[in-house]
Design an enzyme around this catalytic site. Structure first.
Site, PDB file in Angstrom:
ATOM      1  N   GLU A   1      15.723   7.152 -85.237  1.00 46.50           N
ATOM      2  CA  GLU A   1      15.770   8.287 -84.305  1.00 46.50           C
ATOM      3  C   GLU A   1      16.801   8.083 -83.202  1.00 46.50           C
ATOM      4  O   GLU A   1      17.268   9.057 -82.597  1.00 46.50           O
ATOM      5  CB  GLU A   1      14.389   8.513 -83.673  1.00 46.50           C
ATOM      6  CG  GLU A   1      13.399   9.222 -84.563  1.00 46.50           C
ATOM      7  CD  GLU A   1      12.887   8.345 -85.690  1.00 46.50           C
ATOM      8  OE1 GLU A   1      12.448   8.901 -86.705  1.00 46.50           O
ATOM      9  OE2 GLU A   1      12.934   7.108 -85.564  1.00 46.50           O
TER      10      GLU A   1
ATOM     11  N   ASN B   1      14.152   7.747 -92.715  1.00 47.40           N
ATOM     12  CA  ASN B   1      14.818   9.021 -92.505  1.00 47.40           C
ATOM     13  C   ASN B   1      16.269   8.865 -92.057  1.00 47.40           C
ATOM     14  O   ASN B   1      16.729   7.793 -91.714  1.00 47.40           O
ATOM     15  CB  ASN B   1      14.060   9.823 -91.442  1.00 47.40           C
ATOM     16  CG  ASN B   1      13.909   9.051 -90.141  1.00 47.40           C
ATOM     17  OD1 ASN B   1      13.072   8.173 -90.038  1.00 47.40           O
ATOM     18  ND2 ASN B   1      14.714   9.373 -89.144  1.00 47.40           N
TER      19      ASN B   1
ATOM     20  N   ASP C   1      12.797  14.182 -91.241  1.00 45.14           N
ATOM     21  CA  ASP C   1      12.099  12.933 -90.936  1.00 45.14           C
ATOM     22  C   ASP C   1      11.095  12.586 -92.034  1.00 45.14           C
ATOM     23  O   ASP C   1      10.031  12.028 -91.774  1.00 45.14           O
ATOM     24  CB  ASP C   1      11.392  13.019 -89.572  1.00 45.14           C
ATOM     25  CG  ASP C   1      10.849  11.677 -89.100  1.00 45.14           C
ATOM     26  OD1 ASP C   1      11.360  10.635 -89.547  1.00 45.14           O
ATOM     27  OD2 ASP C   1       9.890  11.661 -88.300  1.00 45.14           O
TER      28      ASP C   1
ATOM     29  N   CYS D   1      10.372  12.037 -72.427  1.00 42.41           N
ATOM     30  CA  CYS D   1       9.101  11.485 -71.945  1.00 42.41           C
ATOM     31  C   CYS D   1       7.912  11.782 -72.837  1.00 42.41           C
ATOM     32  O   CYS D   1       6.908  11.050 -72.810  1.00 42.41           O
ATOM     33  CB  CYS D   1       8.789  12.013 -70.545  1.00 42.41           C
ATOM     34  SG  CYS D   1      10.171  11.924 -69.388  1.00 42.41           S
TER      35      CYS D   1
END
Length: 702
Positions: free
Chosen positions: A199, A275, A320, A624
């Site tokens: 990611e 992914n 993903d 966050c």
């Protein structure tokens, strides 16, 4: 809504609510198989119970007829609770388990007495590079050594009897956002470890290390690098032909962060690959292509790392849809012939049965509802996609499964006795949409999907509809017939890994803080134990002095718990992490749960304008939400920002967010990702969320 042949479909109401919510190589048949499955009958010395990773115990003293007598023999407080995902190992009367931040414990397997503990003292600022909590899935054992990986990318060997460190090697470029959360595997004299970080924009690989010295022996990259640098081997030359654009500038992804299995008869090591980076293929590889070896099972020679074959579950991965989920080797009779197979239920929602000698697809069928593909073509082995699902250049698309998958990392189990695979399955829809403003961020998330689509609705009716559509279940799947045998519905997704036994039982922990035993043949619930915190880790079984034990680590956490745990509260107490061990006639009890309810301070008055709050929410959702929760509603695993004293001033929150004054406690600095103006907007959003009273409005509570 489109009808999907052979697949379950969301109701129109669910679709409408979610739209509102998220739119604001064939070969001859091999010789008769050699059974590689049988684990050690008494101990649990390997991650999946044996090289075949079946998570089946041949112990049979605990049965449906006496399960009512099962009780707690002992428990051990791990001192932490956040995301306990480890599989314990049992060797020579000791049980080894890991906790948050890679702490290793060795305990007497009969009494729970502590023999030793080891703290690798990981750099907790690396929490910024973790997609899915500060977790790890356990250790490996061989030749008197305990091998463990760490979040900051190290691989260590410890003396199994004393805990003394024998060697410590760095397996990644620590200047890049690589992490290790998976358990190492050992074959012969080699230790294998992958990594995470797709990611964030890294290039995945698997490495082999000498168990005696820690010296690296070989490395297999799972995606090609910059062509200008040359390719490491013919497999990378082959893979590069399936990529377009300048993918290497985004890392490419393909991290091998979890599953492996080994067949000693074929001498093949099987690795699950993750992914793409970014998720969105239209950014990563704008001309399309399969993008090998993303979302693939890859077979390698363990001595050399030589590529043998691959099977790609999701060509041109863009959702993903990792294939890092649990791999199981088994011997099945298919069409009247014995076949040596490898089985997987990856994120994409299809269950695969593959010839493990050749990589030939034998069968595939969706095990959860899917609407990104109609089926898997049995001749080509490729999914038949629904064009609208490729969101890169199209409208947003409501999809099942979402990025949490139909099955995530939680291990499934195969019982040779029942012939069934027991899967911790779930339904978690998601709207995928192109991030039109995407720019690569070397220090942050790089999905290429619009993160604003992920927020749950604040309208009461829509929120209730969403909660009803998100599901979890224990699914008993017949891999030969490719159909369910039975299933048990859970109250929520994100339930624990599974153990099956020769006693005719299936054990699974769940989000409602219970360890449960079911009949393996029909799913009848026979026994449960309240663990005080959600269980995501898988149980194991072992025998000592003629008694069979069941062991499981408890501790609520992981990706879903952090992001949505506050909005989908489970019957768990966030703060109790333990190893629990059970036996027939066990009479122990857990300590009472301490009362942790504290008065919430009044938040500062919300006086920012709507535009500032909206900007702050975008910053929050992009940086966050993965730890502090959707709509700033915390799971309780880490501090709830809405009640933080840091909201008192811009200076206080900037000292934490930008300067990293709490990095030693796992709160990383975002200097270089955010600036002072960003943090001011972020503070305004959090204050607004605190004043909104969303929990009362939505009637969220246990």
């Amino acid at each position: 809504m489109r009808k999907i042949p052979g697949a379950s479909i969301l109701t129109s109401a669910s679709l409408l609510c979610f739209s509102s919510l998220l739119l604001i190589a064939c070969a001859k048949t091999p010789e008769p198989p050699v059974n590689v499955a049988a684990p050690a009958p008494v101990e649990w010395t390997k991650h999946g119970g044996g090289d075949a990773e079946q998570r089946f115990s041949t112990l049979n003293k605990i049965t449906p007829s006496n399960i009512a007598e099962l009780g707690l023999a002992w428990s051990f407080d791990l001192g932490v609770s956040r995301g306990i995902e480890a599989t314990p190992l049992v060797v020579d009367g000791l049980i080894y388990v890991t906790a948050t931040w890679n702490k290793v414990f060795a305990l007497d397997a009969k009494t729970g007495a502590l023999r030793w503990q080891f703290d690798p003292k990981v750099d907790r600022s690396k929490a910024a590079d973790l997609c899915c909590d500060a977790v790890n899935r356990g250790v490996a054992y061989s030749d008197g050594k305990i091998i463990t990986g760490t979040i900051d990318g190290r691989l260590l060997a410890l003396d199994a009897k004393t805990g003394a460190k024998l060697w410590d090697v760095i397996t990644v470029d620590q200047s890049k956002p690589y992490t290790i959360t998976g358990a190492p595997r050992i074959v012969k004299d080699k230790v294998f470890i992958g990594n995470g970080g797709a990611e964030f924009g890294v290039r995945g690989y698997l490495s082999a290390y000498d168990i005696s010295t820690g010296n690296m022996l070989w490395r297999f990259y799972t995606v090609p690098g910059n062509p200008a640098d040359g390719f490491e081997n013919p497999a990378m030359v082959k893979a590069a032909k399936t990529w377009t654009g300048e993918w290497w500038k985004f890392g490419g992804g393909g991290t091998a962060w979890d599953s492996m299995a080994y067949d000693p008869a074929l001498d093949l090591l099987y690795v699950g690959v993750g992914n793409g980076s970014p998720w969105n293929q239209s950014i990563r590889s704008p001309g399309g292509g399969d993008n090998l070896y993303l979302s693939s099972i890859v077979a390698l020679r363990p001595d050399t790392g030589e590529y043998v074959w691959h099977y790609q579950t999701t060509p041109g991965e863009t959702w993903d849809y990792t294939a890092t989920q649990h791999l199981i080797l088994a011997e099945l009779e298919i069409d009247g012939k014995p076949r040596s197979v490898i089985m997987q239920a990856p994120k994409n929602g299809f269950f695969y049965v593959i010839d493990r000698a050749t990589g030939e697809l034998l069968s595939a069928k969706n095990y959860v509802p899917v609407n990104w593909a109609t089926h898997i073509d049995p001749k080509t082995g490729r999914p038949v996609e629904i064009p609208e699902a490729r969101y890169g250049s199209k409208a947003p698309y409501l999809q099942l499964p979402g990025p949490f998958g139909g099955h995530n990392w939680h291990p499934m189990s195969f019982s040779p006795d029942s012939g069934l695979v027991y899967i911790p399955a779930m339904e978690t829809p998601y709207v995928y949409a192109n991030d039109k403003d995407f720019s690569y961020n070397a220090k942050g998330w790089n999905t290429g999907a619009d993160s604003a689509m992920g927020s749950l609705p604040t309208d009461v009716a829509q929120f209730k509809a969403v909660k009803a559509a998100v599901k979890g279940r224990l699914l008993a799947w017949d891999p030969v017939k490719q159909q369910p045998a039975w299933q048990v519905e859970h109250n929520s997704p994100w339930n624990g890994g599974v153990l099956s036994t020769a006693g005719g039982l299936v054990f699974q922990g769940n989000a409602d803080a219970k360890l449960v035993a079911y009949r393996a043949d029909n799913g009848e619930r026979l026994w449960d134990f309240f663990a005080q915190t959600g269980i995501v880790a898988p149980p194991i079984s072992y025998e000592l002095d003629g008694e069979q034990y069941i062991a499981v680590a408890s501790g609520w956490g992981g990706a879903f718990a952090l992001v949505y745990g506050g909005l989908f509260p489970a019957e768990s107490d966030a703060g109790v992490g333990r190893l629990m061990v059970f036996k027939l006639g066990g009479k122990s009890a857990l300590p009472d749960i301490a009362d942790k309810v504290a008065a919430r301070p009044a938040p500062p008055e919300s006086n920012a304008n709507p535009e500032t709050i909206a900007k702050g929410k975008i910053i929050y959702d992009s940086n966050c939400v993965v730890c502090h929760g959707d709509h700033a509603i915390s799971s309780g695993l880490i501090p709830d920002l809405r009640w933080s004293p840091l909201l008192a001033s811009d200076e206080a929150i900037q000292a934490v967010v930008l300067d990293g004054v709490l990095s030693s406690r796992g709160m990383p600095a975002f200097n270089g990702v955010l600036n002072k103006a960003d943090v001011q907007d972020l503070r305004s959003y959090i204050i607004s969320a605190a004043n909104e009273g969303l929990e009362a409005k939505l009637d969220i509570g246990k």
